[in-house]
Design a protein around this motif. Structure first.
Motif, PDB file in Angstrom:
ATOM      1  N   TYR A  25       2.036 -45.656 -77.141  1.00 42.03           N
ATOM      2  CA  TYR A  25       2.709 -45.861 -78.450  1.00 42.03           C
ATOM      3  C   TYR A  25       2.911 -47.268 -78.598  1.00 42.03           C
ATOM      4  O   TYR A  25       3.376 -48.051 -77.956  1.00 42.03           O
ATOM      5  CB  TYR A  25       3.678 -45.106 -78.895  1.00 42.03           C
ATOM      6  N   HIS A  27       4.427 -49.620 -82.042  1.00 44.77           N
ATOM      7  CA  HIS A  27       4.976 -49.622 -83.267  1.00 44.77           C
ATOM      8  C   HIS A  27       5.022 -51.007 -83.846  1.00 44.77           C
ATOM      9  O   HIS A  27       5.176 -51.899 -83.000  1.00 44.77           O
ATOM     10  CB  HIS A  27       6.192 -49.172 -83.386  1.00 44.77           C
ATOM     11  N   LEU A  28       4.551 -51.369 -85.037  1.00 42.22           N
ATOM     12  CA  LEU A  28       4.478 -52.757 -85.676  1.00 42.22           C
ATOM     13  C   LEU A  28       4.746 -52.570 -87.157  1.00 42.22           C
ATOM     14  O   LEU A  28       4.625 -51.527 -87.836  1.00 42.22           O
ATOM     15  CB  LEU A  28       3.217 -53.359 -85.419  1.00 42.22           C
ATOM     16  N   ARG A  29       5.250 -53.551 -87.606  1.00 45.57           N
ATOM     17  CA  ARG A  29       5.656 -53.824 -89.096  1.00 45.57           C
ATOM     18  C   ARG A  29       4.483 -54.488 -89.848  1.00 45.57           C
ATOM     19  O   ARG A  29       3.913 -55.298 -89.395  1.00 45.57           O
ATOM     20  CB  ARG A  29       6.863 -54.474 -89.231  1.00 45.57           C
ATOM     21  N   LYS A  35      -0.146 -51.468 -95.796  1.00 42.40           N
ATOM     22  CA  LYS A  35       0.098 -50.077 -95.263  1.00 42.40           C
ATOM     23  C   LYS A  35      -0.699 -49.216 -96.423  1.00 42.40           C
ATOM     24  O   LYS A  35      -1.384 -48.374 -95.939  1.00 42.40           O
ATOM     25  CB  LYS A  35       1.208 -49.632 -95.536  1.00 42.40           C
TER      26      LYS A  35
END
Length: 60
Positions: A25, A27-29, A35
């Motif tokens: 996995y 996860h990033l902003r 988005k």
């Protein structure tokens, strides 16, 4: 009344026809605009995987 233990179908592993399984996995902003654009794609996760792979290949 729903089953309190969940749906047994959800416990089965996901089948994949990939050469290499997707086991990790990441996860990033991102910005709100990014988005929204990603969510508009047909397959957002695959789009992101392809974009990351293209950049990794270019940097080699």
């Amino acid at each position: 009344m729903p089953n309190p233990k969940g749906n047994p179908e959800n416990l089965k592993p996901i089948k994949s026809d990939r050469e290499e399984p997707l086991t990790e996995y990441l996860h990033l902003r991102v910005t709100k605009e990014m988005k929204e654009e990603l969510k508009a794609k047909d397959d957002p996760p695959e789009f992101c995987r392809q974009a990351i792979q293209e950049k990794l290949d270019r940097d080699k």
